[in-house]
Scaffold this motif. Structure first.
Motif, short mmCIF file in Angstrom:
data_model
loop_
_atom_site.label_atom_id
_atom_site.label_comp_id
_atom_site.label_asym_id
_atom_site.label_seq_id
_atom_site.Cartn_x
_atom_site.Cartn_y
_atom_site.Cartn_z
N UNK A 146 24.33 54.90 42.00
CA UNK A 146 24.94 54.94 40.67
C UNK A 146 26.38 54.44 40.68
N UNK A 147 27.03 54.51 41.83
CA UNK A 147 28.42 54.06 41.91
C UNK A 147 28.57 52.57 41.65
N UNK A 148 27.50 51.81 41.84
CA UNK A 148 27.57 50.36 41.64
C UNK A 148 27.95 50.04 40.20
N UNK A 149 27.57 50.91 39.26
CA UNK A 149 27.89 50.67 37.85
C UNK A 149 29.39 50.74 37.58
N UNK A 150 30.12 51.51 38.38
CA UNK A 150 31.54 51.72 38.11
C UNK A 150 32.33 50.42 38.19
N UNK A 151 32.26 49.64 39.30
CA UNK A 151 33.03 48.39 39.32
C UNK A 151 32.62 47.41 38.24
N UNK A 152 31.34 47.43 37.83
CA UNK A 152 30.90 46.52 36.77
C UNK A 152 31.60 46.83 35.44
N UNK A 153 31.64 48.13 35.09
CA UNK A 153 32.29 48.50 33.83
C UNK A 153 33.81 48.32 33.91
N UNK A 154 34.38 48.56 35.09
CA UNK A 154 35.83 48.32 35.26
C UNK A 154 36.12 46.83 35.10
N UNK A 155 35.26 45.98 35.67
CA UNK A 155 35.45 44.54 35.53
C UNK A 155 35.34 44.10 34.08
N UNK A 156 34.39 44.70 33.33
CA UNK A 156 34.28 44.41 31.90
C UNK A 156 35.60 44.70 31.19
N UNK A 157 36.17 45.87 31.47
CA UNK A 157 37.43 46.25 30.83
C UNK A 157 38.55 45.31 31.23
N UNK A 158 38.61 44.91 32.49
CA UNK A 158 39.67 44.03 32.97
C UNK A 158 39.58 42.65 32.30
N UNK A 159 38.36 42.14 32.15
CA UNK A 159 38.18 40.85 31.49
C UNK A 159 38.58 40.94 30.02
N UNK A 160 38.23 42.05 29.35
CA UNK A 160 38.60 42.22 27.95
C UNK A 160 40.12 42.29 27.79
N UNK A 161 40.79 42.95 28.76
CA UNK A 161 42.25 43.04 28.71
C UNK A 161 42.89 41.66 28.71
N UNK A 162 42.27 40.73 29.42
CA UNK A 162 42.87 39.41 29.61
C UNK A 162 42.38 38.37 28.62
N UNK A 163 41.46 38.76 27.75
CA UNK A 163 40.96 37.83 26.74
C UNK A 163 41.58 38.18 25.38
N UNK A 165 21.33 51.90 34.15
CA UNK A 165 22.76 51.86 33.83
C UNK A 165 23.46 50.80 34.66
N UNK A 166 23.13 50.71 35.93
CA UNK A 166 23.75 49.72 36.81
C UNK A 166 23.41 48.30 36.37
N UNK A 167 22.15 48.05 36.04
CA UNK A 167 21.74 46.72 35.58
C UNK A 167 22.40 46.38 34.24
N UNK A 168 22.49 47.37 33.34
CA UNK A 168 23.14 47.14 32.05
C UNK A 168 24.61 46.81 32.22
N UNK A 169 25.26 47.44 33.21
CA UNK A 169 26.67 47.15 33.48
C UNK A 169 26.85 45.69 33.89
N UNK A 170 25.94 45.20 34.76
CA UNK A 170 26.00 43.79 35.17
C UNK A 170 25.75 42.87 33.98
N UNK A 171 24.83 43.25 33.09
CA UNK A 171 24.57 42.46 31.88
C UNK A 171 25.82 42.41 31.00
N UNK A 172 26.54 43.55 30.93
CA UNK A 172 27.76 43.59 30.13
C UNK A 172 28.82 42.65 30.66
N UNK A 173 28.98 42.60 31.99
CA UNK A 173 29.94 41.66 32.59
C UNK A 173 29.55 40.23 32.25
N UNK A 174 28.25 39.92 32.35
CA UNK A 174 27.79 38.58 32.02
C UNK A 174 28.08 38.25 30.55
N UNK A 175 27.84 39.24 29.66
CA UNK A 175 28.10 39.02 28.23
C UNK A 175 29.56 38.76 27.94
N UNK A 176 30.45 39.52 28.59
CA UNK A 176 31.89 39.32 28.38
C UNK A 176 32.32 37.96 28.93
#
Length: 434
Positions: free
Chosen positions: A60-77, A248-259
């Protein structure tokens, strides 16, 4: 030394070393090593390291960096900035409209990333200067930014709920489902508070002029298109989880791809943006992992010493109604929230509390929502109150930490009221699971 005295010594050492300014990860790790060798000798070390290994290999921890990366990309866009400006067109000339818009945007951002610090920094740079420029009351503006930014602890995909689900061994998807109603309730309570105050005294949140309402968009259709991108990303992430399409982990990766796709379509993607986002993700996740490692080691050795049986026996030995035991747990969490980061509280307290909650006959999903609301309070509560420090770093020069702490007090009261409601009516979070 018996377990009671060892418990007092352990807690005392944690707080004594916190005063020195050492990072919590090092404090818990050092104390864990000291008690391992002092209580059992060196032969017990593999038992503690196995607990650490179990933590760092949790899927389950794999989802954490994915969601953090989503937030980081949003911060910079510019996605979040356009979302904020677009919402202003729909706020119209309502007293307190920009503050209401800020809370709604915070809710959207929480549904995109679940990272609290980034949201508060982003809103502190976008919303706070705008509200102050428009003549909004300083304390109301600060409180809205901090409280709105803290919605990330509740609104899926909350990192807090992911860590709770991992520790409690419960479905993270069920936690996400249960958290939606309380998150909406909190957002509605914040909005109601702002509107009541601004309708009673419009000077606290003056209505917008037509020039301010335009916000750089030629029409409401154009503004609506700016809202659709983050709404589609959030819908893709949460919809895939609730629809059973992805974990949840797969959805997190999908979110990064979407962003990434959204940023590229806007012409904002660059290697520099990606590099900065990955660096921020490494830093944030490194902090979470190191605190988790130290806490896992400490809780592991404490349980080997019989600490979990000692605490469980002490709490269950109280001749009071079970709900009062839950209230004691809430009080302990609130107290810890004054001094510790949420990940430290989760790793230290939950492995002891959750088995007791289950033995008392309560639903661990319900307790998880209580924990998440409690951590919202901790994000705002002085003296630690991370929200205050996140906002102070980007706030205009005239705003002090004292201003921030005073400003968040009404919102802490709202959070405590929602916490009490969930305690009294467990069906608030659980009705969607039935």
């Amino acid at each position: 030394m018996d377990i009671a005295n060892a418990t007092i010594l352990m807690v005392g050492l944690i707080f004594a070393l916190l005063v020195t300014g050492l990072p919590l990860a090092f404090i818990t790790g050092l104390i864990a090593m000291a008690f391992t060798f002092g209580w059992f000798g060196p032969n017990a070390l593999p038992l503690v390291t196995s607990r650490v290994y179990g933590f760092v290999t949790e899927y389950s921890l794999v989802a954490v960096p994915m969601f953090v990366l989503m937030a980081s990309l949003l911060d910079r866009s510019g996605i979040a900035k356009d979302l904020f400006n677009a919402m202003r067109m729909f706020a119209g000339r309502l007293p307190g409209g920009v503050a209401v818009q800020t809370i709604i945007v915070a809710f959207f951002l929480a549904a995109l990333s679940g990272i609290i610090g980034g949201e508060i920094v982003l809103l502190g740079m976008l919303a706070l200067p705008q509200m102050l420029r428009l003549g909004y009351d300083k304390r109301l503006s600060i409180g809205v930014v901090c409280a709105g930014g803290a919605l990330g602890t509740m609104m899926p995909p909350s990192i807090v709920l992911i860590i709770y689900g991992m520790i409690a061994s419960v479905s993270i998807a069920d936690l996400f489902t249960a958290a939606i109603t309380p998150a909406v309730l909190l957002m509605a309570a914040y909005i109601a508070y702002v509107l009541v105050r601004c309708f009673r005294n419009p000077a606290l949140g003056p209505p917008l002029s037509p020039e301010d309402t335009d916000a750089g968009f030629s029409s409401k259709g154009e503004a609506l298109r700016a809202i659709m991108i983050p709404a589609l990303i959030a819908g893709m992430v949460l919809g895939s989880i609730y629809g059973g399409i992805a974990s949840v982990t797969e959805a997190a990766a999908m979110g990064v791809f979407g962003v990434l796709l959204a940023i590229a379509s806007r012409g904002e993607f660059s290697i520099k943006t990606l590099h900065g986002s990955l660096g921020q993700t490494m830093t944030t996740c490194g902090m979470i992992i190191w605190i988790g490692i130290g806490a896992a080691a400490l809780v592991g050795v404490y349980n080997l010493m019989g600490g979990n049986r000692f605490v469980s026996g002490m709490i269950q030995g109280m001749e009071v109604a079970p709900i009062l035991i839950i209230l004691v747990m809430m009080a302990i969490l609130l107290l810890l929230g004054l001094f510790l980061d949420w990940i430290g509280i989760a790793m230290l307290a939950l492995p002891i509390f959750i088995p007791i909650v289950v033995q008392l006959g309560y639903d661990p999903i319900w307790f998880g929502i209580l924990f998440a609301v409690n951590m919202q309070v901790s994000f705002l509560s002085p003296p630690f109150g991370p929200a205050a420090f996140y906002l102070k770093g980007v706030a205009p020069p005239g705003i002090s930490l004292k201003d921030i702490y005073i400003s968040v007090l009404p919102f802490i009261a709202i959070q405590l009221c929602v916490l009490a409601m969930i305690l009294m009516w467990p069906q608030i979070p659980l009705w969607m699971l039935n």
